[in-house]
Motif scaffolding. Structure first.
Motif, PDB file in Angstrom:
ATOM      1  N   PRO A 111      42.259  49.814  37.499  1.00 51.94           N
ATOM      2  CA  PRO A 111      42.299  49.582  38.942  1.00 51.94           C
ATOM      3  C   PRO A 111      42.248  50.901  39.715  1.00 51.94           C
ATOM      4  O   PRO A 111      43.003  51.824  39.412  1.00 51.94           O
ATOM      5  N   ASP A 112      41.321  50.991  40.662  1.00 50.46           N
ATOM      6  CA  ASP A 112      41.257  52.141  41.574  1.00 50.46           C
ATOM      7  C   ASP A 112      41.429  53.446  40.797  1.00 50.46           C
ATOM      8  O   ASP A 112      42.357  54.221  41.031  1.00 50.46           O
ATOM      9  N   ILE A 113      40.519  53.711  39.889  1.00 49.18           N
ATOM     10  CA  ILE A 113      40.681  54.766  38.884  1.00 49.18           C
ATOM     11  C   ILE A 113      40.959  56.144  39.474  1.00 49.18           C
ATOM     12  O   ILE A 113      41.706  56.940  38.896  1.00 49.18           O
ATOM     13  N   ASN A 114      40.382  56.445  40.641  1.00 49.25           N
ATOM     14  CA  ASN A 114      40.591  57.766  41.234  1.00 49.25           C
ATOM     15  C   ASN A 114      41.654  57.768  42.331  1.00 49.25           C
ATOM     16  O   ASN A 114      41.892  58.797  42.965  1.00 49.25           O
ATOM     17  N   GLY A 115      42.281  56.618  42.543  1.00 45.84           N
ATOM     18  CA  GLY A 115      43.396  56.571  43.478  1.00 45.84           C
ATOM     19  C   GLY A 115      44.595  57.305  42.903  1.00 45.84           C
ATOM     20  O   GLY A 115      44.662  57.584  41.706  1.00 45.84           O
ATOM     21  N   ASN A 125      44.309  44.341  37.331  1.00 47.85           N
ATOM     22  CA  ASN A 125      44.608  44.288  35.897  1.00 47.85           C
ATOM     23  C   ASN A 125      44.014  45.484  35.169  1.00 47.85           C
ATOM     24  O   ASN A 125      42.970  46.013  35.563  1.00 47.85           O
ATOM     25  N   LEU A 126      44.671  45.870  34.094  1.00 48.85           N
ATOM     26  CA  LEU A 126      44.084  46.812  33.152  1.00 48.85           C
ATOM     27  C   LEU A 126      43.386  45.989  32.077  1.00 48.85           C
ATOM     28  O   LEU A 126      44.001  45.110  31.465  1.00 48.85           O
ATOM     29  N   VAL A 127      42.102  46.250  31.856  1.00 46.88           N
ATOM     30  CA  VAL A 127      41.322  45.515  30.864  1.00 46.88           C
ATOM     31  C   VAL A 127      40.762  46.513  29.856  1.00 46.88           C
ATOM     32  O   VAL A 127      40.190  47.538  30.242  1.00 46.88           O
TER      33      VAL A 127
END
Length: 239
Positions: free
Chosen positions: A151-155, A198-200
């Motif tokens: 989720p929102d990897i660069n947040g 979610n983390l997938v």
């Protein structure tokens, strides 16, 4: 429809990756074929009415693909059986396993700065913990390829970028399972940001070991210095 031989094992088992229109693959009930490890979908609307239990073999990816609806069909030359372990759904042959785990990040990722460890870090460590335990149980101990969706990897929350939080959790599981002692066995992997909460993690594992490939002109990711984050990313360039 296009098929490519992805790899062969030392026992002669072949793994094939085929790209096909998603609707066509599903309408033909491709998963009834005994050698299909799984069908990876990128459009969740196409899975309406399709079972998502461990027997379905449908692997959903939390991405939106614009244009043609394409799916990946992973098949092998051996019979395949379905399985379920905690939060993991998978299908495996005698030598290969294709699986997926989805973990909800139950604590909002922006809920304060004092949660330790941060939720994304905890989920990453739990996901890989389950994967390693499963692989040990079924005897497919070699993790070959991993696809991570964050989720929102660069947040950034809790004072740290989400991708760096993920790296800490992932590496924690690798260390706990003694999987960093041999760099040549570190799996190839990718990490993509999503709008999901979610983390997938999708993964391919096997009974036979692969050999990690690196670019000699590039620093290996698992050797990145501390200036790029509290711990280095645990993946190889290829394998």
């Amino acid at each position: 429809m296009r098929g490519d031989k992805f790899m062969s094992t030392s026992t002669g088992t072949q793994l094939t990756l085929t790209y096909a229109p998603a609707a066509t693959a599903l309408n033909k009930n491709a998963l009834r074929t005994k050698n299909i490890l799984g069908i990876v979908l990128f459009n969740s609307q196409l899975t309406s009415g399709i079972g998502t239990d461990q027997n379905s073999g449908i692997i959903k990816t939390p991405l939106t693909i614009y244009g043609a609806d394409i799916c990946e069909i992973w098949s092998t030359t051996q019979p395949v059986i379905p399985g379920h372990y905690l939060d993991i759904r998978y299908r495996r042959s005698a030598t290969l396993t294709l699986g997926s785990i989805t973990l909800a990040i139950t604590t909002p990722i922006d809920d304060g700065e004092n949660i330790n460890p941060p939720p994304i870090q905890s989920c990453a460590q739990e996901a890989y913990q389950q994967i390693f335990n499963l692989l040990q149980e079924i005897g497919h101990i070699h993790l070959l390829r991993v696809w991570n969706f964050l989720p929102d990897i660069n947040g950034a929350t809790h004072g740290l970028e989400h991708y760096r939080q993920f790296n800490i959790g992932r590496q924690g599981s690798f260390i706990a399972h003694d999987r960093l002692s041999e760099e040549s066995s570190i799996p190839a992997a990718s990490a993509v940001g999503t709008s999901s909460t979610n983390l997938v993690v999708h993964f391919l594992a096997g009974r036979d070991k692969s050999v990690a490939l690196e670019n000699p002109r590039q620093i290996s990711a698992y050797r990145y210095p501390k200036k790029y984050g509290p711990c280095s990313p645990t993946f190889s360039r290829g394998g």
